[in-house]
Design a protein around this motif. Structure first.
Motif, PDB file in Angstrom:
ATOM      1  N   SER A 213       0.848  -1.189   0.000  1.00  0.00           N
ATOM      2  CA  SER A 213       0.000   0.000   0.000  1.00  0.00           C
ATOM      3  C   SER A 213       0.881   1.235   0.000  1.00  0.00           C
ATOM      4  N   SER A 214       0.844   2.000  -1.106  1.00  0.00           N
ATOM      5  CA  SER A 214       1.705   3.166  -1.191  1.00  0.00           C
ATOM      6  C   SER A 214       1.300   4.206  -0.155  1.00  0.00           C
ATOM      7  N   ARG A 215      -0.024   4.304   0.077  1.00  0.00           N
ATOM      8  CA  ARG A 215      -0.501   5.282   1.042  1.00  0.00           C
ATOM      9  C   ARG A 215       0.138   5.051   2.401  1.00  0.00           C
ATOM     10  N   TRP A 216       0.095   3.782   2.874  1.00  0.00           N
ATOM     11  CA  TRP A 216       0.580   3.521   4.227  1.00  0.00           C
ATOM     12  C   TRP A 216       2.094   3.466   4.283  1.00  0.00           C
ATOM     13  N   ALA A 217       2.738   3.078   3.182  1.00  0.00           N
ATOM     14  CA  ALA A 217       4.199   3.105   3.186  1.00  0.00           C
ATOM     15  C   ALA A 217       4.691   4.537   3.325  1.00  0.00           C
ATOM     16  N   ARG A 218       4.076   5.448   2.553  1.00  0.00           N
ATOM     17  CA  ARG A 218       4.482   6.853   2.653  1.00  0.00           C
ATOM     18  C   ARG A 218       4.154   7.410   4.027  1.00  0.00           C
ATOM     19  N   PHE A 219       2.981   7.014   4.534  1.00  0.00           N
ATOM     20  CA  PHE A 219       2.574   7.466   5.861  1.00  0.00           C
ATOM     21  C   PHE A 219       3.617   7.060   6.900  1.00  0.00           C
ATOM     22  N   ALA A 220       4.056   5.787   6.836  1.00  0.00           N
ATOM     23  CA  ALA A 220       5.044   5.305   7.802  1.00  0.00           C
ATOM     24  C   ALA A 220       6.344   6.086   7.679  1.00  0.00           C
ATOM     25  N   ALA A 221       6.778   6.358   6.436  1.00  0.00           N
ATOM     26  CA  ALA A 221       8.016   7.114   6.263  1.00  0.00           C
ATOM     27  C   ALA A 221       7.885   8.503   6.875  1.00  0.00           C
ATOM     28  N   LEU A 222       6.730   9.151   6.644  1.00  0.00           N
ATOM     29  CA  LEU A 222       6.505  10.486   7.211  1.00  0.00           C
ATOM     30  C   LEU A 222       6.561  10.448   8.738  1.00  0.00           C
ATOM     31  N   VAL A 223       5.927   9.418   9.331  1.00  0.00           N
ATOM     32  CA  VAL A 223       5.857   9.345  10.796  1.00  0.00           C
ATOM     33  C   VAL A 223       7.250   9.144  11.393  1.00  0.00           C
ATOM     34  N   TYR A 224       8.007   8.160  10.848  1.00  0.00           N
ATOM     35  CA  TYR A 224       9.347   7.938  11.393  1.00  0.00           C
ATOM     36  C   TYR A 224      10.217   9.173  11.220  1.00  0.00           C
ATOM     37  N   ALA A 225      10.150   9.791  10.041  1.00  0.00           N
ATOM     38  CA  ALA A 225      10.970  10.974   9.808  1.00  0.00           C
ATOM     39  C   ALA A 225      10.578  12.087  10.768  1.00  0.00           C
ATOM     40  N   GLY A 226       9.273  12.237  11.024  1.00  0.00           N
ATOM     41  CA  GLY A 226       8.818  13.254  11.965  1.00  0.00           C
ATOM     42  C   GLY A 226       9.398  13.020  13.351  1.00  0.00           C
ATOM     43  N   GLY A 227       9.339  11.767  13.816  1.00  0.00           N
ATOM     44  CA  GLY A 227       9.856  11.448  15.147  1.00  0.00           C
ATOM     45  C   GLY A 227      11.336  11.750  15.270  1.00  0.00           C
ATOM     46  N   PHE A 228      12.112  11.279  14.282  1.00  0.00           N
ATOM     47  CA  PHE A 228      13.557  11.490  14.398  1.00  0.00           C
ATOM     48  C   PHE A 228      13.940  12.941  14.146  1.00  0.00           C
ATOM     49  N   SER A 229      13.153  13.663  13.342  1.00  0.00           N
ATOM     50  CA  SER A 229      13.437  15.088  13.172  1.00  0.00           C
ATOM     51  C   SER A 229      13.225  15.826  14.490  1.00  0.00           C
ATOM     52  N   ALA A 230      12.200  15.409  15.252  1.00  0.00           N
ATOM     53  CA  ALA A 230      11.975  16.044  16.553  1.00  0.00           C
ATOM     54  C   ALA A 230      13.155  15.777  17.478  1.00  0.00           C
ATOM     55  N   VAL A 231      13.670  14.542  17.479  1.00  0.00           N
ATOM     56  CA  VAL A 231      14.853  14.234  18.296  1.00  0.00           C
ATOM     57  C   VAL A 231      16.030  15.101  17.852  1.00  0.00           C
ATOM     58  N   ALA A 232      16.167  15.284  16.532  1.00  0.00           N
ATOM     59  CA  ALA A 232      17.250  16.121  16.016  1.00  0.00           C
ATOM     60  C   ALA A 232      17.124  17.546  16.534  1.00  0.00           C
ATOM     61  N   GLY A 233      15.890  18.074  16.527  1.00  0.00           N
ATOM     62  CA  GLY A 233      15.685  19.422  17.055  1.00  0.00           C
ATOM     63  C   GLY A 233      16.060  19.499  18.526  1.00  0.00           C
ATOM     64  N   ALA A 234      15.756  18.418  19.269  1.00  0.00           N
ATOM     65  CA  ALA A 234      16.109  18.392  20.694  1.00  0.00           C
ATOM     66  C   ALA A 234      17.615  18.458  20.883  1.00  0.00           C
ATOM     67  N   ILE A 235      18.359  17.731  20.044  1.00  0.00           N
ATOM     68  CA  ILE A 235      19.827  17.761  20.162  1.00  0.00           C
ATOM     69  C   ILE A 235      20.357  19.159  19.834  1.00  0.00           C
ATOM     70  N   VAL A 236      19.854  19.733  18.746  1.00  0.00           N
ATOM     71  CA  VAL A 236      20.334  21.055  18.335  1.00  0.00           C
ATOM     72  C   VAL A 236      20.127  22.076  19.444  1.00  0.00           C
ATOM     73  N   VAL A 237      18.953  22.010  20.088  1.00  0.00           N
ATOM     74  CA  VAL A 237      18.658  23.011  21.095  1.00  0.00           C
ATOM     75  C   VAL A 237      19.499  22.795  22.350  1.00  0.00           C
ATOM     76  N   GLU A 238      19.936  21.553  22.606  1.00  0.00           N
ATOM     77  CA  GLU A 238      20.880  21.324  23.714  1.00  0.00           C
ATOM     78  C   GLU A 238      22.211  22.004  23.422  1.00  0.00           C
ATOM     79  N   GLY A 239      22.571  22.064  22.134  1.00  0.00           N
ATOM     80  CA  GLY A 239      23.842  22.690  21.776  1.00  0.00           C
ATOM     81  C   GLY A 239      23.765  24.201  21.763  1.00  0.00           C
ATOM     82  N   GLN A 240      22.681  24.770  21.187  1.00  0.00           N
ATOM     83  CA  GLN A 240      22.656  26.230  21.055  1.00  0.00           C
ATOM     84  C   GLN A 240      21.900  26.908  22.183  1.00  0.00           C
TER      85      GLN A 240
END
Lengths: 353, 299
Positions: A213-240
């Protein structure tokens, strides 16, 4: 039924135990090198850089791996940063903080992924941009979030008993968080999930014929990327040490795309190299030309890369060997078939000439 | 006439007037997309260059009518030349292979960064302002108390001129027929002997010139700094998405609707005015992905 089919692109990456250990190894080497060579304030710059590396690699599972053009990844990135800034100094255990940030990013991306149509590339780009801009504007209307000044970040609670006040400890902490995240992303990239994303990106009709299912495959990619992008923002803000609304502005989403393109959209490590290059270039630039605008410089480099080397800086290098995969094993054979693909996603409308 | 109606009518006229520059920006962007399949992220930066040129040429003085028209023509012409340079130097190099949509989009993002970054070196970091031309200050009232400023009237006239000119150019001339042919089917147009690369160059020059024209029109109402590039590319996208990618008529309807909406919200619920643009994009993109007139090519 549809959901279970879609989860083929979403389930926990299986495969050998050792898949993804190259991510851990690289992070350890860089961690040792930086803590041995860098001192004082430059370590904080490296913490920021580690955050941007994770941001670029996680965004690339949407842009490069799944072929969705997102221009709103800054929404999750900035939300992670603001979550850390809000919870610092409130005795929230640091061990849980980053799990919590990951969940926030996933939930936001899931809600948004259900609304936005991902079939049309340009509509997706513009609608993700709109979503991030909405959150950006909301920040100015909420006094608790510091409006245009943003929030400063206090020192975190000790991490498993180790104080994070010294810069060296903070650096190792961010290496651990980024390293674990990159490990998971690397396993996804080399697993059935990654293959599903690539299949849906390259030929939606064939993927559907295979029962994906392309819909759910893309959905899953968006969700994982969203989660790890949030973690990335958390790391950046610890630095700056300050979470400002600029972290959510749409040019931030553009910056992460530049990092991905600089390094190479079709290579797992490309965005990481691009992120290091981007942060280093802007850092050096603001150091030496304080009055100018680094955008001119970055734009020139991006233009040269797009025109002369569309596969990115890492695109033509030999691939890193995947630790733990013997030659002829089933998974790498499949993976190599996927790797023999054009440097850019071929559009659905025009056949290559 | 009652007070409320007067206020509403005034807001509507002001909205239509402020929608006209949006239409001028958006029409260039939608033409470029329709013919070249390039999502031109540099369009806001071209607009910004038009504003800065207007600043330099008017040199701090409030111009008279003739002087201001000359400045507008000069800004339009310079931006047209710049557009030609961008097409020949960047877009033609990328060409028309299957992956060109994404590559050209990122190339235009690079051009956007280059243009908005170079402003600091040419004009400095401080925000500047352009003096209002003398003939544009003042207002008159029609129909028992509806206030129309001269600026609004000027926008209405120039918007109508641009819209009329574009429709004439696209519907009534050989050039327009060729442009529509390339937009409809690039390969078939080439097979029929149309020099598509020439048409693409002309369309990009036209689009860039329209952005410069819009910049010169709006110069005296905006704060002149490099954030114009980021702000106005979003406005132009809003018009193009709502009007349907590639549809000039749609861009006109969308720009006027957006102008009226922004003007009415600014009067009645000012705290929501920053959100209008994004709400407008989201609603129109989700409800009518092919544009308000359903004429866009969904991409």
């Amino acid at each position: 039924m549809r959901l279970s089919l879609g989860l083929r692109g979403a389930r926990w990456p299986r495969g050998r135990m050792t898949t993804g250990l190259d991510a851990i190894g690289i992070c350890l080497l860089i961690g040792i090198a930086v803590s041995a060579l860098a001192t004082g304030p430059t370590i904080a710059e490296w913490v920021v850089c580690a955050g941007y590396v994770l941001f670029a690699v996680s965004t690339n599972i949407v842009v490069g791996k799944s072929g969705i053009l997102t221009f709103g990844q800054a929404a999750y990135f900035g939300s992670g940063a603001y979550a850390v800034a809000l919870l610092s100094g409130r005795h929230f255990p640091t061990e849980l903080l980053f799990v919590f940030v990951f969940v926030i990013g996933c939930v936001m991306a899931a809600v948004y992924g259900l609304i936005v149509p991902t079939r049309s590339r340009f509509l997706t780009a513009v609608l993700t941009l709109v979503f991030a801009q909405f959150l950006y504007l909301l920040l100015f209307d909420i006094p608790a979030l510091g409006a245009e000044n943003g929030l400063t970040v206090g020192v975190q609670e000790p991490f498993f008993g180790i104080s994070l006040e010294s810069e060296n400890n903070l650096w190792w902490f961010s290496v651990i968080v980024a390293g674990l995240s990159l490990f998971v992303l690397r396993r996804m990239d080399r697993s059935s999930a990654g293959l599903t994303w690539a299949a849906v990106r390259d030929d939606e009709i064939r993927a559907a014929a295979l029962g994906l299912s392309s819909r759910w495959a893309r959905f899953a990619a968006l969700v994982y990327a969203g989660g790890f992008s949030a973690v990335a923002g958390a790391i950046v803000v610890e630095g700056q040490l300050v979470a400002a609304p600029e972290l959510l502005y749409w040019t931030q989403s553009g910056a992460v795309l530049i990092m991905i393109l600089l390094g190479g959209i079709r290579n797992f490590w490309g965005p990481a190299v691009g992120a290091v290059a981007y942060t280093w270039l802007t850092y050096e630039f603001t150091l030496h030309f304080s009055s100018g605008d680094p955008d001119l410089f970055i734009g020139l480099i991006l233009l040269v890369v797009v025109l002369l080397r569309p596969q990115g800086l890492l695109g033509a290098l030999p691939r890193l060997p995947v630790i733990g995969h013997r030659r002829g094993a089933a998974l790498p054979a499949q993976a190599e078939a996927v790797d023999a693909e054009p440097a850019w996603p071929v559009s659905e409308q025009e056949a290559p000439q | 006439m009652s007070d409320i109606l007067t206020k509403l009518a005034g807001a509507t006229i002001g909205g239509i007037a402020s929608g006209m520059p949006l239409f001028v920006i958006g029409s260039g962007l939608t033409l470029i997309f329709g013919v070249m399949r390039v999502l031109n992220f540099a369009h806001g930066a071209l607009f910004m260059m038009g504003v800065y040129l207007c600043y330099t040429l008017s040199s701090g003085k409030g111009l008279g009518f003739g002087g201001f028209i000359l400045v507008i023509i000069a800004a339009t012409a310079v931006l047209g030349v710049l557009g030609g340079v961008i097409d020949i130097g960047v877009l033609r190099k990328i060409g028309q292979s299957g992956d060109s949509e994404l590559r050209s989009m990122f190339a235009m993002y690079a051009v956007f960064l280059i243009l908005s970054g170079s402003v600091a070196y040419i004009w400095g970091n401080q925000p500047l302002s352009v003096a209002t031309p003398r003939f544009l200050s003042g207002y008159f009232s029609i129909l028992s108390g509806i206030v129309v400023t001269r600026q609004d009237l000027f926008y209405l006239v120039s918007g109508v001129l641009v819209a009329g000119g574009l429709f004439w150019l696209l519907r009534r001339t050989t050039f327009g027929r060729r442009v529509r042919a390339v937009a409809a089917d690039h390969e078939m147009a080439v097979a029929l002997g149309i020099r598509a690369s020439r048409i693409r160059l002309e369309v990009f020059v036209l689009g860039a010139a329209l952005a410069g024209f819009a910049g010169a029109l709006s110069a005296n109402l905006v704060s002149v700094d490099s954030s114009l590039a980021t702000d106005y590319v979003l406005q132009a996208f809003a018009v193009v998405i709502a009007g349907g990618l590639g549809s000039v008529e749609g861009a006109l309807v969308a720009a006027l609707t957006l102008g009226i909406l922004e003007s009415i919200v600014a009067i009645y619920i000012p705290q929501f005015s920053p959100y209008v643009l994004y709400a407008f994009i989201a609603v129109t993109a989700l409800l009518t992905p092919r544009g308000v007139l359903r004429r866009g090519t969904i991409a």
